[in-house]
Every structure is written in structure tokens, then in C-alpha cells.
Design a protein around this motif. Sequence first.
Motif, mmCIF file in Angstrom:
data_model
loop_
_atom_site.group_PDB
_atom_site.id
_atom_site.type_symbol
_atom_site.label_atom_id
_atom_site.label_comp_id
_atom_site.label_asym_id
_atom_site.label_seq_id
_atom_site.Cartn_x
_atom_site.Cartn_y
_atom_site.Cartn_z
ATOM 1 N N GLY A 277 -7.795 170.611 83.216
ATOM 2 C CA GLY A 277 -8.815 171.618 82.965
ATOM 3 C C GLY A 277 -10.090 171.353 83.741
ATOM 4 N N ARG A 278 -10.549 170.106 83.746
ATOM 5 C CA ARG A 278 -11.804 169.794 84.428
ATOM 6 C C ARG A 278 -11.652 169.835 85.945
ATOM 7 N NH1 ARG A 278 -15.479 165.451 81.179
ATOM 8 N NH2 ARG A 278 -15.519 166.560 79.187
ATOM 9 N N LEU A 279 -10.624 169.165 86.463
ATOM 10 C CA LEU A 279 -10.443 169.139 87.919
ATOM 11 C C LEU A 279 -10.109 170.528 88.461
ATOM 12 C CD1 LEU A 279 -8.389 165.824 88.184
ATOM 13 C CD2 LEU A 279 -10.801 166.150 88.712
ATOM 14 N N GLY A 280 -9.237 171.261 87.747
ATOM 15 C CA GLY A 280 -8.908 172.610 88.189
ATOM 16 C C GLY A 280 -10.104 173.546 88.138
ATOM 17 N N SER A 281 -10.965 173.392 87.134
ATOM 18 C CA SER A 281 -12.170 174.224 87.049
ATOM 19 C C SER A 281 -13.074 173.994 88.248
ATOM 20 C CB SER A 281 -12.924 173.913 85.757
ATOM 21 O OG SER A 281 -12.151 174.240 84.625
ATOM 22 N N LEU A 311 -4.776 169.162 94.330
ATOM 23 C CA LEU A 311 -3.829 168.048 94.364
ATOM 24 C C LEU A 311 -4.050 167.110 93.183
ATOM 25 C CD1 LEU A 311 -1.596 166.505 95.863
ATOM 26 C CD2 LEU A 311 -3.405 165.362 97.181
ATOM 27 N N ALA A 312 -5.323 166.814 92.893
ATOM 28 C CA ALA A 312 -5.615 165.946 91.745
ATOM 29 C C ALA A 312 -5.157 166.590 90.442
ATOM 30 C CB ALA A 312 -7.112 165.652 91.697
ATOM 31 N N PRO A 320 1.620 159.620 84.362
ATOM 32 C CA PRO A 320 1.265 159.217 82.991
ATOM 33 C C PRO A 320 -0.242 159.239 82.778
ATOM 34 C CG PRO A 320 2.886 157.721 83.932
ATOM 35 C CD PRO A 320 2.433 158.601 85.044
ATOM 36 N N ALA A 321 -0.633 159.490 81.552
ATOM 37 C CA ALA A 321 -2.062 159.594 81.242
ATOM 38 C C ALA A 321 -2.781 158.272 81.454
ATOM 39 C CB ALA A 321 -2.244 160.074 79.809
ATOM 40 N N SER A 322 -2.075 157.160 81.288
ATOM 41 C CA SER A 322 -2.726 155.856 81.456
ATOM 42 C C SER A 322 -3.233 155.685 82.884
ATOM 43 C CB SER A 322 -1.741 154.740 81.115
ATOM 44 O OG SER A 322 -0.564 154.855 81.908
ATOM 45 N N LEU A 323 -2.498 156.210 83.877
ATOM 46 C CA LEU A 323 -2.954 156.117 85.263
ATOM 47 C C LEU A 323 -4.195 156.964 85.482
ATOM 48 C CD1 LEU A 323 0.443 156.258 87.197
ATOM 49 C CD2 LEU A 323 -0.939 154.254 86.633
ATOM 50 N N TYR A 324 -4.199 158.156 84.866
ATOM 51 C CA TYR A 324 -5.391 159.006 85.018
ATOM 52 C C TYR A 324 -6.610 158.346 84.400
ATOM 53 C CZ TYR A 324 -8.786 162.445 83.489
ATOM 54 O OH TYR A 324 -9.952 163.091 83.211
ATOM 55 N N ILE A 325 -6.443 157.763 83.217
ATOM 56 C CA ILE A 325 -7.594 157.131 82.556
ATOM 57 C C ILE A 325 -8.074 155.934 83.361
ATOM 58 C CG2 ILE A 325 -8.340 155.973 80.457
ATOM 59 C CD1 ILE A 325 -6.418 157.726 78.921
ATOM 60 N N ILE A 332 -14.431 161.739 87.734
ATOM 61 C CA ILE A 332 -15.855 162.002 87.504
ATOM 62 C C ILE A 332 -16.585 162.120 88.839
ATOM 63 C CG2 ILE A 332 -17.972 161.040 86.547
ATOM 64 C CD1 ILE A 332 -16.108 162.159 84.443
ATOM 65 N N ALA A 333 -16.200 161.263 89.795
ATOM 66 C CA ALA A 333 -16.851 161.323 91.106
ATOM 67 C C ALA A 333 -16.579 162.661 91.788
ATOM 68 C CB ALA A 333 -16.351 160.164 91.975
ATOM 69 N N TYR A 334 -15.355 163.188 91.646
ATOM 70 C CA TYR A 334 -15.040 164.487 92.245
ATOM 71 C C TYR A 334 -15.871 165.599 91.605
ATOM 72 C CZ TYR A 334 -12.447 168.680 93.524
ATOM 73 O OH TYR A 334 -12.107 169.929 93.981
#
Length: 651
Positions: A277-281, A311-312, A320-325, A332-334
Motif C-alpha cells: 500500500g505505501r510503496l504502491g501509493s 518493483l518494490a 516473506p514479511a521478515s525480509l521486508y521488515i 522508508i528511504a524510498y
Amino acid sequence: MQLLMLNLIRSSRLSARAVALILMLLPIAQALGQTPLQERTVIPIDWECEFYFDQLLTPADIARQHSTTHTFEKIPNSWTTYRNDRNEPLPAHSYATYRILCPVKNPGRSQRLALYLPLIHSSYTLWINGAEEYHSGKVSAVPFEESPRASKAIIPFSLPAGTPGAVDTVEIVLQVSNFNFPKAGVVFAPRLGDYETIVAEQGRANMPVNILLGLLLTLLIAHIALYTLVQNLKTHVWTSVLLLFLMLSVITVPTSQLLQIFPSMGWNLYYSLHAAGRLGSMAALLMLLHNRYPYSFPTTLAYPLAALGGLATILTTLLPASLYISAYAIGIAYLVAGLGIAIVWVLPRAIKKQRHLAVGTLIGLIVLGISLAIDYINASHGDTSHPPYSLLTVGILAVLFTGEIVLETSNSVKKMRSLVINIRSRYQSHYGDNQKLTEELRREQSQRKSLEEAAERRQWSDEGERQLHQVIIRNLDDLQALCQSSLEKIAKYLKSKVGLLYIARLSPETNELGLVLFASYGLDTAQRAKYETCAIGEGIVGACFLDNTARIINDVPKTVVKVNSGLGRAVPKSLAVQPLESDSGLVGIMEFGRFEGYKEHEEEFLKRSALQLANSIMHVNSNEGSRKRIEQLTEALKNATGVHSATENRC
């Protein structure tokens, strides 16, 4: 349809202002709702508690083992911020037990309380006053046996009546295991208080989220409808994509009801939706700014940034969510980079070029950046008691930005409508001329077709006469052969099944004029004998000869000559009776029959053929008469010569 869309656009412009006013009043309503009664009856648990690291203990275990090693740590916090005896941070992937003691004033009667537990990383089991009340996932000291689950819960429980004003203690024991995420334990603050107050508080916290979701959904439907009407505006496409991702971001905020509606949702899915949601927004926002301000935000910069965000977004939904976290800081930087480029470079250039809504968008994005920073600070302190401030900014930005787009679309629709009216008026003015031209063209086509058909019929008739003429030439020395050959040729050319040819002759016995059958087609011997003669005025043939009139009969009587075929003998459906009238007078009659009617051009051919044949018959008759007279004269001369010779001999 166009009128409907115009009404929708007008109503959306009015509703946009109303919704913006509602969103601006939400914090005021929220502040008014937090009365002193709620402050007295709801306690945020944000103090030190007993913390047992690398231990999974029940209340009974803690009661029996007073010497168990533990520390006192402040919650809410990830236990990765705690330190061990060697002053090292605790590892995230481990397990622990919390023992929280909460003082509650006894009103002198039994009371129903509730404990609100926000997201806890990543599975836990809860005891209240020694009784197991709730569990999320499966807690285990072994990584492969743990089953994490994302959930928020309101756990009700009761306290018995006691001495009024006395302070009772509520014991909360919480076992937590985490082998998936870099944050662990009680990251957000639980809240303890009266059950009805806790439920009402969560309802008020969910209300802004629900209002914003409804607003975004309404705007999404409006933009989809506008795109179907004005398909060349890519702005509606990217605005719709942005609204979709914003809705995804809103439903995954800590105060939303997503986890209450889907209590079995896993951490991977929750964090994937949250990150997407955040990256796509941000990616959709960059593409929207590029479409709105193409000269201020060129393709060479907009496309790579948006592609990176897309892509992100895809990777966060697949990995997996653990990799994203673990890579949370990159996301956040993006977001910060995207907001920074829009605020520092794109929108100031658009303002210089006096583009619509550039100033409002710049201010809105600045406020959004500040709101996100405040929300991040609150989340780092575990505060989830109110909706994120960024929701308010998102709502106002969506209304303002969409209102401008709707206004521009409204103007485009008005121009389109005036263009359609102009085109329609021009069409109607030329419609009459086009109709006349069309009618004239149809008449010309009909006339051309009639001429072509007439030419084909004339060619057909000429060809028949030519063939008949060849037959006549070959049979000028024999009347019987002439009649038979000519009748067969005409019958076959007309596709008739039966044909008869009569010639008028004087009867030697009665010296009366009658019709004698000279030729036939399609008759057997018995039929020829039956129709060998016909009296003048008798039947169809005799009447036609008497009147000297051609006749076409479609309703043929059953007494008329029958046609022999493979199916037996049948009466033809149509008869054509044509007098044989030469230039010198009436010679005879021709009769033809077939199962389909005779057409007008066939009747004309029959009439012309009859004239040609009648003249030929008269010519043959004349030749035969002359030949007979010559023969008679020759015979008379022979006789006279013989008598003269006999007289001389006697003399």
C-alpha cells in the motif's frame, strides 16, 4: 449518459468540500470524545513490568519460583532495545514472558473490565489473574514449532466486588515468542479499562479509518466513471491506481478493523499489504504528478522512480514479511525520496509555470511528510490509541486533488458536449440532402438494374429467335418437318413440358375449315390421336383461333392435356396459347404447357416466334401450292402431247 456524468461531476465537487470539512473536524471530534471519564476508566499500560527472557512461564510457575531470574523493563518496546548483563542488546529471535501488575480501584461491586491488546510480535498466550484468556498463534521455544499470527483483540474479564475505594491488582502474564521479525514483544501499548469504554474507544479510533475508506472508494468510483467517459485522460487512470493503494494503506494501519474482520490473517499477508500500500501509493503518486506536470517532472526521472516503486511493491507481495521488515529502512528511504523530489523539485517548478493546484499540492505534501514523521514517532513509542495523523492529510489531499481533476474533467465534458451538439446540428442540417442523394442513388441503381434485366431478356429473346430461324431455314422444303422442328425448339427454349401445333385446313368430306394437329411435343401416341383435330371455337384452342387472341392460363382445368413424366401423368399448372398469324392472315395455333407460370418476356418471345413461324408456314404452303399446280400443268401437257401423237399416227 453525458447528462448523468455532468450531474455526478457537479455533485462530486460539492461533496468534496463537505468531505474535506468532515476530515478537518475529525481531530476536534476525537478530542471532544476523550472526556475525563475515559481518562479515568482507561489505563494505557506504559510502565515497567517483570520480564523473563528466554523463559516461557505460566502464572503458576511464577508463583512457585520467586527466585526466577528476571528484569524490570518498560513497555511498550521491542525487547531488542533491552540489554543483558553484558550490556548487549537482546536478540529478536527468541521467546520471553511478561508479568504486568495493574492497579484498579474497586467500586464496591463486581465490574466488567477489558484488556485491549494491539499487534504483538509475533505469537502470544495471555493469562489474566491466573486464568488463560486468549492466544494468538502458537507460542514455542523451538523456531519450527512456533506459528505466528497477526491479531488485535479485546479480552473481557470480571473483577469481584470488594471494599469500595480499595485498590486491587490485576495480574497479566504474557508469553511471547518471535522467530520471524526484527521487532519482538510488546511493541504497542496495551490498554486496560471498563469494557464498554474500551469498545467505544476502539470504535472511535476506527471511525476516521472507515470514513476515509468510504471517501476513497467514492472517489475511485467517480474516477473510473469519468475515465469510461473521457478515455484519453491518463490522469484518471493513475488517480484510480493511487486511490486503490491508498485504500490498501488505510486498511493496514494499526487502528483499522482489518485484523478483527480477518482474525486468522498471517503476519506475512498483513505486512505485504501494508508495504504494498505505501510503496504502491508513492509510485502511483509519482506517475500522477508526471501526468499532471509533464514539463516539471520529465519522463526520464518519473518512469525510473515509479518503476522502482512498482518493483518494490511486487517484491513485498512475493517475499516473506521478515525480509521486508529487515529492509524496512529502504522502503522508508524510498518514500522520503519520493516526497522530497515532489516537494523540492517538481512542485516548485510547476508553481513557477502557474499550473493548477500546484501550491495546494505542495502544502499538502509538506503536511503529509510532517504527519508521517509524527506517526512514525508515535508508533516507535507504541502509541496506537488514535488514528495516524497522516490519514487526515491523505483525506484532504485526495479531496483537493480529486476536486481539481474533476473540475478539469467537467470542463472537458462540457466542451465535448458542445462539440457533440455542434456536430449533431451539422449532421441534421445535412441529413436532408444526404437523404435526397441516397434516394436518387437508389433510383439510379434501380433503373440501372431494370435496364440490365431488360437487356438480358432482350438478349435471351434474340438468341431464341436466331436459333428458331436456323431451324426454319433447314426445313423450308417440308411443312411437316418445319412444324415439328420449330415446335420442339420453341418448347425446349421455354422449358415447356408439352406443346401442340395446329394448322387450319379444309375438310375434304365436309369442305369446312378446321384445325389439324401437325406437330406435338411431350405427347404419347394415344394423346396425339385424341387431339388430332379441333373444331373452330371448340375448347381453349378453338376459341383462341376464333378470337385470334393469345392467352396465358394459370388455373388450368383437369381436362386439359396431361404431361407424361417419371412420376406419372400430371396436368400442367400454366398454359400459353398463341395464334400463328402471318402477314397474310391466321395460319394456326400453338399451345404450350409447364408447371410454372410464363413471364412477360417469354410471352413476347412466343408472339415474335409465332409471327416468324407463321410466315414460314405460309411460304412453304405457297411453295407446295405452286409445285402442285406445276405438277398438274406438267401432267396436263403430257396428256395433251400423248393425244396429239396418237392423232398424227392415225392420220
